[in-house]
Scaffold this motif. Sequence first.
Motif, PDB file in Angstrom:
ATOM      1  N   LEU A  27     -14.641  -0.004 -20.890  1.00 15.30           N
ATOM      2  CA  LEU A  27     -13.367  -0.501 -21.594  1.00 15.30           C
ATOM      3  C   LEU A  27     -13.070  -1.431 -20.308  1.00 15.30           C
ATOM      4  O   LEU A  27     -13.500  -1.036 -19.068  1.00 15.30           O
ATOM      5  N   VAL A  28     -12.594  -2.579 -20.266  1.00 16.58           N
ATOM      6  CA  VAL A  28     -12.064  -3.669 -19.548  1.00 16.58           C
ATOM      7  C   VAL A  28     -10.221  -3.978 -19.350  1.00 16.58           C
ATOM      8  O   VAL A  28     -10.554  -4.433 -20.415  1.00 16.58           O
ATOM      9  N   SER A  29      -9.280  -3.500 -18.319  1.00 18.55           N
ATOM     10  CA  SER A  29      -8.448  -4.194 -18.704  1.00 18.55           C
ATOM     11  C   SER A  29      -7.846  -4.438 -16.916  1.00 18.55           C
ATOM     12  O   SER A  29      -8.726  -3.933 -16.408  1.00 18.55           O
ATOM     13  N   HIS A  30      -6.384  -5.086 -17.724  1.00 20.16           N
ATOM     14  CA  HIS A  30      -5.961  -5.759 -16.900  1.00 20.16           C
ATOM     15  C   HIS A  30      -4.833  -4.656 -16.002  1.00 20.16           C
ATOM     16  O   HIS A  30      -4.697  -3.809 -16.526  1.00 20.16           O
ATOM     17  N   ILE A  31      -4.482  -4.818 -14.482  1.00 20.29           N
ATOM     18  CA  ILE A  31      -4.291  -3.769 -13.786  1.00 20.29           C
ATOM     19  C   ILE A  31      -2.274  -3.889 -14.021  1.00 20.29           C
ATOM     20  O   ILE A  31      -1.952  -2.975 -13.507  1.00 20.29           O
ATOM     21  N   ASP A  32      -1.788  -4.588 -14.725  1.00 12.56           N
ATOM     22  CA  ASP A  32      -0.387  -3.945 -15.158  1.00 12.56           C
ATOM     23  C   ASP A  32       0.205  -3.546 -15.844  1.00 12.56           C
ATOM     24  O   ASP A  32      -1.091  -2.954 -16.697  1.00 12.56           O
ATOM     25  N   ALA A  33       0.812  -3.285 -16.398  1.00 16.91           N
ATOM     26  CA  ALA A  33       2.202  -2.072 -17.299  1.00 16.91           C
ATOM     27  C   ALA A  33       1.525  -2.507 -18.700  1.00 16.91           C
ATOM     28  O   ALA A  33       0.499  -1.814 -19.463  1.00 16.91           O
ATOM     29  N   ASP A  34       1.216  -4.233 -19.550  1.00 23.10           N
ATOM     30  CA  ASP A  34       0.447  -4.101 -20.364  1.00 23.10           C
ATOM     31  C   ASP A  34      -1.260  -4.081 -20.152  1.00 23.10           C
ATOM     32  O   ASP A  34      -1.113  -3.067 -21.357  1.00 23.10           O
ATOM     33  N   GLY A  35      -1.829  -3.826 -19.284  1.00 24.63           N
ATOM     34  CA  GLY A  35      -2.859  -3.206 -19.071  1.00 24.63           C
ATOM     35  C   GLY A  35      -3.349  -2.063 -19.176  1.00 24.63           C
ATOM     36  O   GLY A  35      -4.395  -1.764 -19.945  1.00 24.63           O
ATOM     37  N   THR A 299       1.764   1.395  -9.805  1.00 21.78           N
ATOM     38  CA  THR A 299      -0.101   2.062  -9.752  1.00 21.78           C
ATOM     39  C   THR A 299      -1.182   1.031  -9.621  1.00 21.78           C
ATOM     40  O   THR A 299      -1.412   1.173  -8.708  1.00 21.78           O
ATOM     41  N   GLY A 300      -0.437   0.157 -10.692  1.00 16.03           N
ATOM     42  CA  GLY A 300      -1.608  -0.828 -11.218  1.00 16.03           C
ATOM     43  C   GLY A 300      -1.603  -1.582 -10.202  1.00 16.03           C
ATOM     44  O   GLY A 300      -3.158  -2.408  -9.637  1.00 16.03           O
ATOM     45  N   ARG A 301      -0.681  -2.192  -9.631  1.00 14.51           N
ATOM     46  CA  ARG A 301      -0.954  -3.389  -8.889  1.00 14.51           C
ATOM     47  C   ARG A 301      -1.030  -3.098  -6.991  1.00 14.51           C
ATOM     48  O   ARG A 301      -1.218  -3.895  -6.372  1.00 14.51           O
ATOM     49  N   TYR A 302      -1.269  -2.201  -7.315  1.00 12.93           N
ATOM     50  CA  TYR A 302      -2.326  -1.186  -5.899  1.00 12.93           C
ATOM     51  C   TYR A 302      -2.996  -0.485  -6.294  1.00 12.93           C
ATOM     52  O   TYR A 302      -3.818   0.154  -5.257  1.00 12.93           O
ATOM     53  N   MET A 303      -4.157  -1.314  -7.195  1.00 12.10           N
ATOM     54  CA  MET A 303      -5.265  -0.768  -7.348  1.00 12.10           C
ATOM     55  C   MET A 303      -5.640   1.261  -7.524  1.00 12.10           C
ATOM     56  O   MET A 303      -6.768   1.519  -7.398  1.00 12.10           O
ATOM     57  N   ILE A 361       3.599 -11.152   1.152  1.00  9.39           N
ATOM     58  CA  ILE A 361       3.956  -9.945   0.545  1.00  9.39           C
ATOM     59  C   ILE A 361       2.556  -9.631  -0.847  1.00  9.39           C
ATOM     60  O   ILE A 361       1.245 -11.048  -0.465  1.00  9.39           O
ATOM     61  N   PRO A 362       2.083  -8.276  -1.006  1.00 10.37           N
ATOM     62  CA  PRO A 362       0.616  -8.309  -1.741  1.00 10.37           C
ATOM     63  C   PRO A 362       0.653  -9.969  -3.576  1.00 10.37           C
ATOM     64  O   PRO A 362       1.588 -10.045  -3.554  1.00 10.37           O
ATOM     65  N   GLU A 363      -0.693  -9.757  -2.815  1.00 14.33           N
ATOM     66  CA  GLU A 363      -0.906 -10.838  -3.965  1.00 14.33           C
ATOM     67  C   GLU A 363      -0.718 -10.560  -5.882  1.00 14.33           C
ATOM     68  O   GLU A 363      -0.174 -11.281  -6.306  1.00 14.33           O
ATOM     69  N   THR A 364      -0.699  -9.273  -5.434  1.00 14.94           N
ATOM     70  CA  THR A 364      -0.412  -8.607  -7.124  1.00 14.94           C
ATOM     71  C   THR A 364       0.971  -8.498  -7.016  1.00 14.94           C
ATOM     72  O   THR A 364       1.334  -8.093  -8.009  1.00 14.94           O
ATOM     73  N   ILE A 365       1.971  -8.657  -6.565  1.00  9.65           N
ATOM     74  CA  ILE A 365       3.350  -8.984  -6.576  1.00  9.65           C
ATOM     75  C   ILE A 365       4.126  -9.917  -6.440  1.00  9.65           C
ATOM     76  O   ILE A 365       5.440  -9.275  -6.520  1.00  9.65           O
ATOM     77  N   VAL A 366       3.392 -10.542  -6.063  1.00 13.10           N
ATOM     78  CA  VAL A 366       3.762 -12.130  -5.313  1.00 13.10           C
ATOM     79  C   VAL A 366       4.746 -12.761  -6.855  1.00 13.10           C
ATOM     80  O   VAL A 366       5.756 -13.353  -6.735  1.00 13.10           O
ATOM     81  N   GLY A 367       3.863 -12.111  -8.054  1.00 13.57           N
ATOM     82  CA  GLY A 367       4.506 -13.171  -9.159  1.00 13.57           C
ATOM     83  C   GLY A 367       6.164 -12.534  -9.728  1.00 13.57           C
ATOM     84  O   GLY A 367       6.711 -13.583 -10.271  1.00 13.57           O
ATOM     85  N   ILE A 368       5.647 -11.313  -9.806  1.00 15.25           N
ATOM     86  CA  ILE A 368       7.302 -10.808 -10.121  1.00 15.25           C
ATOM     87  C   ILE A 368       8.344 -10.514  -8.970  1.00 15.25           C
ATOM     88  O   ILE A 368       9.300 -11.245  -9.331  1.00 15.25           O
ATOM     89  N   VAL A 369       7.593 -11.044  -7.251  1.00 14.63           N
ATOM     90  CA  VAL A 369       8.608 -11.368  -6.615  1.00 14.63           C
ATOM     91  C   VAL A 369       9.255 -12.895  -7.302  1.00 14.63           C
ATOM     92  O   VAL A 369      10.238 -13.186  -6.893  1.00 14.63           O
ATOM     93  N   ALA A 370       8.523 -13.418  -7.121  1.00 12.05           N
ATOM     94  CA  ALA A 370       8.613 -15.034  -7.903  1.00 12.05           C
ATOM     95  C   ALA A 370       9.588 -14.942  -8.368  1.00 12.05           C
ATOM     96  O   ALA A 370      11.012 -15.597  -9.122  1.00 12.05           O
ATOM     97  N   GLY A 371       9.773 -14.160 -10.591  1.00 14.84           N
ATOM     98  CA  GLY A 371      10.189 -14.141 -11.055  1.00 14.84           C
ATOM     99  C   GLY A 371      11.565 -13.827 -10.819  1.00 14.84           C
ATOM    100  O   GLY A 371      12.610 -14.087 -11.192  1.00 14.84           O
ATOM    101  N   MET A 372      11.550 -12.621 -10.270  1.00 17.56           N
ATOM    102  CA  MET A 372      13.199 -12.002  -9.768  1.00 17.56           C
ATOM    103  C   MET A 372      13.709 -12.852  -8.733  1.00 17.56           C
ATOM    104  O   MET A 372      15.315 -13.050  -8.824  1.00 17.56           O
ATOM    105  N   SER A 373      12.930 -13.560  -7.723  1.00 19.04           N
ATOM    106  CA  SER A 373      14.220 -14.256  -6.621  1.00 19.04           C
ATOM    107  C   SER A 373      14.180 -15.783  -8.071  1.00 19.04           C
ATOM    108  O   SER A 373      15.774 -16.176  -7.920  1.00 19.04           O
ATOM    109  N   HIS A 374      13.799 -15.813  -8.765  1.00 19.27           N
ATOM    110  CA  HIS A 374      13.307 -17.226  -9.901  1.00 19.27           C
ATOM    111  C   HIS A 374      15.180 -16.559 -10.582  1.00 19.27           C
ATOM    112  O   HIS A 374      16.125 -18.116 -10.711  1.00 19.27           O
TER     113      HIS A 374
END
Length: 458
Positions: A27-35, A299-303, A361-374
């Motif tokens: 099995l191979v999955s993504h590290i975010d909540a959906d994955g 959990t996932g975004r910190y490996m 900002i860790p690259e794994t959460i920069v998208g969340i920060v971008a979305g929240m700032s936006h």
Amino acid sequence: MSETMVMMAEKARECAEEITKYDEVQLVSHIDADGITSGAIIAKALERAGIGYDMMFVKQLDETIVKEIADINPELTIFTDLGSGQLEHITNYGVNAVVSDHHRPQGDTKFHLNPHLFGANGSYEISGSGTTFILATQLGDNRDLADLAIVGCVGDMQYRKYGKLVSLNRMILDTNPEVISSVADISLFGKQTRPVYKMLQFSSDPFIPGLTGNEDACIDFLARIGLQFANDEKWRRWIDLSEDEKKKVTSSLLQHAMQSGISSYNIGRLVSEGYILLSEQEGTEMRDATEYSTLLNATGRYMQAEVGMQVCMGDRDEAYVQAQELLHNHRKNLVDGLNFVKDNGITELSHLQYFDAGNTIPETIVGIVAGMSHSSAGNRKLPIIAFADKDDGYKVSARGTQELVNRGLNLAEALSVVCQELGGAGGGHDIAAGATVPFGKKEEFIQKLNSAIAAQLS
Ligand code: C5P
Ligand code: C5P
Ligand code: C5P
Ligand code: ZN
């Protein structure tokens, strides 16, 4: 059932038939909540079907990782919440695969379950977890996993477009009322786990002027509407309030928001639909789909995706405690990230705005920060692009708005076209996408992306 659901179930049946030919799969999955929820759904379904598995979580699927998987040489690999954008690599390296994903497909393969192939949009109609849930229902009676399917699509913010889950997500929700239910409620984060004043104090998305970040003001606000607490009384959480008290707080909050001049867009977002996991204990993160998905992201975004997956598989001891510790750290990083953007500002070009977080900002959460700032304070007339350093180049995260998408914006397409010109790779969805760009090409990238977005919006 909709026609799309019927077609997806039929395709899922073909994929399930293939899967049951094997005793053991990769099995191979993504590290975010959906994955993570996707991984847990397929793992549970395999367990129940008596099929062994080995789990691998990855930040993103690229050629190097596909090659690594090819080197392991599993008889069958099931990709969940990723794979559709990398079918070329999967085919080229001869990986025998079932792909259960919702990202914009680039190429096709025989056992490929993806809503886009059946006329549905994977950015809001169904996520990786929902797609994988459909697959699981063809592997046995796995309908009880519908709650995890909803946690995954909530983690991907699929309720955002209409303020509630719609389409295929809605069908999964409505046909499994014994495990998951919906309720219109205040949209602030922490209804299960935080004292009410803390819930107000930490409301970053939307940001509430006069309350966010100000503990005394929040306590005062509650006291003024009669929610006073005696010194020895424990502060109650949102779920501890009576319906009357909840109504009072909500209407006062809306009034406060209007008086403090926050945008009508953000006022509208103060009340939204929430999703309750009926088999989870009240007062825990897992009871509320938003809190649950954030716990998993922590959990996932910190490996540490395995920790999140253990929680999804039912661990309420060690893994849960560890996830809560990670959550604490995640919340702190999000607050620090939002403050970084506030302090350093955002640069506006004609058709996009951007900031570069470097290594702050860790690259794994920069998208969340971008979305929240936006959404909380940003200019919503332009998409937002964030950069963060990673080992092999800049991580790029892009977030748009529904209005921009309606006018033609497709960030996945724009990133993927510009990356083809510059080297690097990108993909995702119309409204949210990501990429890796080679070091030294940031300026060129941003100019080209600005033009590409201008062309989409013209
Ligand atoms: O990798 P993946 O598909 O899971 O990520 C989807 C991303 O799209 C999430 O970061 C989510 O927050 C974002 N999104 C968004 N607005 C939407 C839908 C999704 O920012 N309306
Ligand atoms: O990457 P994406 O944009 O999907 O990130 C969304 C994540 O941010 C969700 O998991 C959500 O729980 C989290 N979030 C949060 N606090 C907020 C808003 C969103 O932790 N106030
Ligand atoms: O990492 P971020 O949250 O910004 O990702 C937004 C969306 O773009 C997700 O759906 C993610 O899977 C996708 N993405 C991608 N290729 C990348 C990076 C992100 O398809 N290199
Ligand atoms: Zn996803």
